[in-house]
Design a protein around this motif. Structure first.
Motif, short mmCIF file in Angstrom:
data_model
loop_
_atom_site.label_atom_id
_atom_site.label_comp_id
_atom_site.label_asym_id
_atom_site.label_seq_id
_atom_site.Cartn_x
_atom_site.Cartn_y
_atom_site.Cartn_z
N LEU A 35 51.13 77.77 41.35
CA LEU A 35 50.46 76.29 41.40
C LEU A 35 49.74 76.07 42.36
N LEU A 36 49.64 76.87 43.46
CA LEU A 36 48.84 76.78 44.51
C LEU A 36 47.40 76.87 44.13
N GLN A 37 47.06 77.88 42.95
CA GLN A 37 45.70 78.10 42.51
C GLN A 37 45.33 77.28 41.53
N GLN A 38 46.10 76.05 41.23
CA GLN A 38 45.77 75.05 40.16
C GLN A 38 45.71 73.65 40.88
N THR A 39 44.92 72.89 40.22
CA THR A 39 44.83 71.48 40.53
C THR A 39 44.79 70.76 39.34
N LEU A 40 46.26 70.40 39.23
CA LEU A 40 46.65 69.78 37.81
C LEU A 40 47.42 68.48 38.06
N PRO A 41 47.63 67.52 36.82
CA PRO A 41 48.27 66.31 36.93
C PRO A 41 49.69 66.69 37.08
N SER A 42 50.56 66.16 37.74
CA SER A 42 51.85 66.60 38.10
C SER A 42 52.56 66.62 36.80
N VAL A 43 52.46 66.00 35.75
CA VAL A 43 53.13 65.85 34.63
C VAL A 43 52.99 67.30 33.90
N LEU A 44 51.94 68.01 34.04
CA LEU A 44 51.57 69.11 33.45
C LEU A 44 52.44 70.54 34.16
N ASN A 77 44.21 67.95 24.55
CA ASN A 77 43.99 67.46 25.96
C ASN A 77 44.23 68.94 26.89
N VAL A 78 45.04 69.70 26.35
CA VAL A 78 45.33 71.13 27.10
C VAL A 78 44.92 72.12 26.37
N PRO A 79 43.77 72.49 26.44
CA PRO A 79 43.17 73.55 25.32
C PRO A 79 43.65 75.02 25.67
N VAL A 112 47.31 60.12 30.35
CA VAL A 112 46.59 60.62 29.22
C VAL A 112 47.43 61.84 28.13
N PHE A 113 48.40 62.19 28.96
CA PHE A 113 48.84 63.76 28.29
C PHE A 113 50.25 63.08 27.58
N ASP A 114 50.41 63.61 26.53
CA ASP A 114 51.90 63.39 25.55
C ASP A 114 52.65 64.57 25.91
N THR A 115 53.67 64.72 26.43
CA THR A 115 54.31 65.88 27.04
C THR A 115 55.61 66.00 25.94
N SER A 116 55.57 65.35 24.85
CA SER A 116 56.81 65.19 24.13
C SER A 116 57.07 66.28 23.28
N SER A 117 55.90 67.25 23.02
CA SER A 117 56.06 68.47 22.17
C SER A 117 54.51 69.37 22.69
N LEU A 118 54.98 70.69 22.63
CA LEU A 118 53.68 71.57 22.60
C LEU A 118 52.54 71.14 21.97
N ARG A 119 52.64 71.08 20.88
CA ARG A 119 51.65 70.57 19.79
C ARG A 119 50.88 69.28 20.18
N SER A 120 51.58 68.55 20.63
CA SER A 120 51.00 67.17 21.23
C SER A 120 50.12 67.29 22.27
N LEU A 121 50.51 68.43 23.13
CA LEU A 121 49.27 68.62 24.17
C LEU A 121 48.21 69.46 23.79
N VAL A 122 48.69 70.59 23.18
CA VAL A 122 47.46 71.76 22.81
C VAL A 122 46.75 71.29 21.26
N GLY A 123 47.16 70.25 20.41
CA GLY A 123 46.54 70.06 19.27
C GLY A 123 46.72 71.21 18.44
N SER A 124 45.63 71.36 17.26
CA SER A 124 45.89 72.35 16.42
C SER A 124 45.45 73.72 17.30
N GLY A 125 46.26 74.78 17.12
CA GLY A 125 46.02 75.93 18.02
C GLY A 125 46.96 77.11 17.50
N VAL A 126 46.93 78.13 18.35
CA VAL A 126 47.78 79.21 18.12
C VAL A 126 48.23 79.65 19.30
N LEU A 127 49.43 80.45 19.39
CA LEU A 127 50.10 80.92 20.33
C LEU A 127 50.51 82.26 20.13
#
Length: 304
Positions: A35-44, A77-79, A112-127
């Motif tokens: 986390l020290l290497q990141q500058t992120l909103p606390s919710v993420l 919002n989290v690509p 601005v971040f919807d953390t209710s699910s992984l998809r709500s954060l990353v949108g259409s994507g692939v894991l």
């Protein structure tokens, strides 16, 4: 939470006379180093923590020598979220937010971040789950975004790709992260299908009572005893987990080679040097004219 509880470890365990195996991990200092290497909103922060926990669990479950990478890319919002672990217990990870949310390099607001699910954060994507062995062929598996959370997605992947019933519970806050994983292995100890199903159902129900406070405040032995005291548990030696970045000047040189000679010299003409910053640890690598010429084996070449 108490500092006397050993963290930054992962343990494998099995239930004697059954075909069920498990893995438990808790991370504190190694996670905070990420986390020290990141500058992120606390919710993420917990989202990145879940990815770090998951890759630490999987790196012990999937036997390999090399690097395991868990990555999701999307259009939300989290690509990008990426976590890596090596077979030697080194972890690193990054999470990137949509640049449009960060004018003038400001940190986006939590709301601005919807953390209710992984998809709500990353949108259409692939894991993707990638095993990059030290020796041998690289393997990549596509993990469907099935379920609301990362643990659900990974459990679905193992059930579909390896036909192993799997349950994964992940926890994280801004200082600790961890998780618990159970898998039902092919029948060896118990052949009766009803008995196997009953044991699996019982163990999964008991594991599902685990909460974050227990995981982060108790030792692994204490957690497993509280959850599974009706089982005879065999506990394997711990493996230590630490933050360590695998970036190097040689890897940066390889990235320049992948650009190609012509493009590398074009960048050099414009900027006087090629700069590469590691996204995982912030280390800076700079390559000047003589460096680029040496990389491409033409030390006498002139810039055009």
């Amino acid at each position: 939470m108490t500092d006397t509880i050993p963290h930054d470890q992962t343990h494998r365990f099995t239930f004697n006379n059954t075909d069920i195996r498990g893995q438990i991990v808790t991370l504190s200092q190694s996670y905070r180093d990420v986390l020290l290497q990141q500058t992120l909103p606390s919710v993420l922060l917990p989202i990145l923590g879940e990815f770090i926990s998951a890759v630490a669990l999987l790196s012990e479950t999937l036997k390999f020598d090399g690097t395991l990478t868990l990555q999701v890319r999307g259009d939300g919002n989290v690509p990008l979220i990426m976590a890596e672990a090596t077979n030697t217990g080194h972890i690193r990870g990054i999470l990137r937010t949509n640049q449009a949310l960060s004018p003038n390099n400001t940190v986006p607001s939590n709301d601005v971040f919807d953390t209710s699910s992984l998809r709500s954060l990353v949108g259409s994507g692939v894991l993707t789950l990638t095993v990059d062995p030290t020796n041998g062929q690289r393997y990549q598996g596509i993990v469907p975004l099935e379920g609301d959370h990362l643990g659900d997605c990974l459990a679905h992947y193992f059930e579909q790709s390896e036909q192993l019933p799997t349950r994964i519970w992940l926890f994280a806050n801004d200082t600790h992260c961890g998780g618990l994983m159970l898998q039902s292995l092919p029948a060896q100890q118990i052949k009766d299908l009803d008995e196997r199903e009953q044991l699996w159902s019982t163990s999964a129900q008991l594991a599902g009572t685990l909460n974050q406070e227990e995981l982060f405040s108790l030792s692994h032995e204490q957690v497993l005893y509280r959850l599974f005291n009706e089982f005879e548990c065999h506990f394997f030696p711990a493996r230590d987990i630490t933050f360590k970045c695998s970036c190097s000047r040689q890897r940066s040189e390889n990235a320049i080679v992948s650009l190609g000679r012509e493009e590398a010299f074009q960048v050099l003409n414009t900027q006087q040097k090629i700069s590469i910053d590691c996204q995982f640890c912030g280390k800076h690598y700079a390559f000047k004219k003589a460096d680029i010429q040496t990389i491409f084996g033409d030390s006498d070449a002139a810039l055009h």
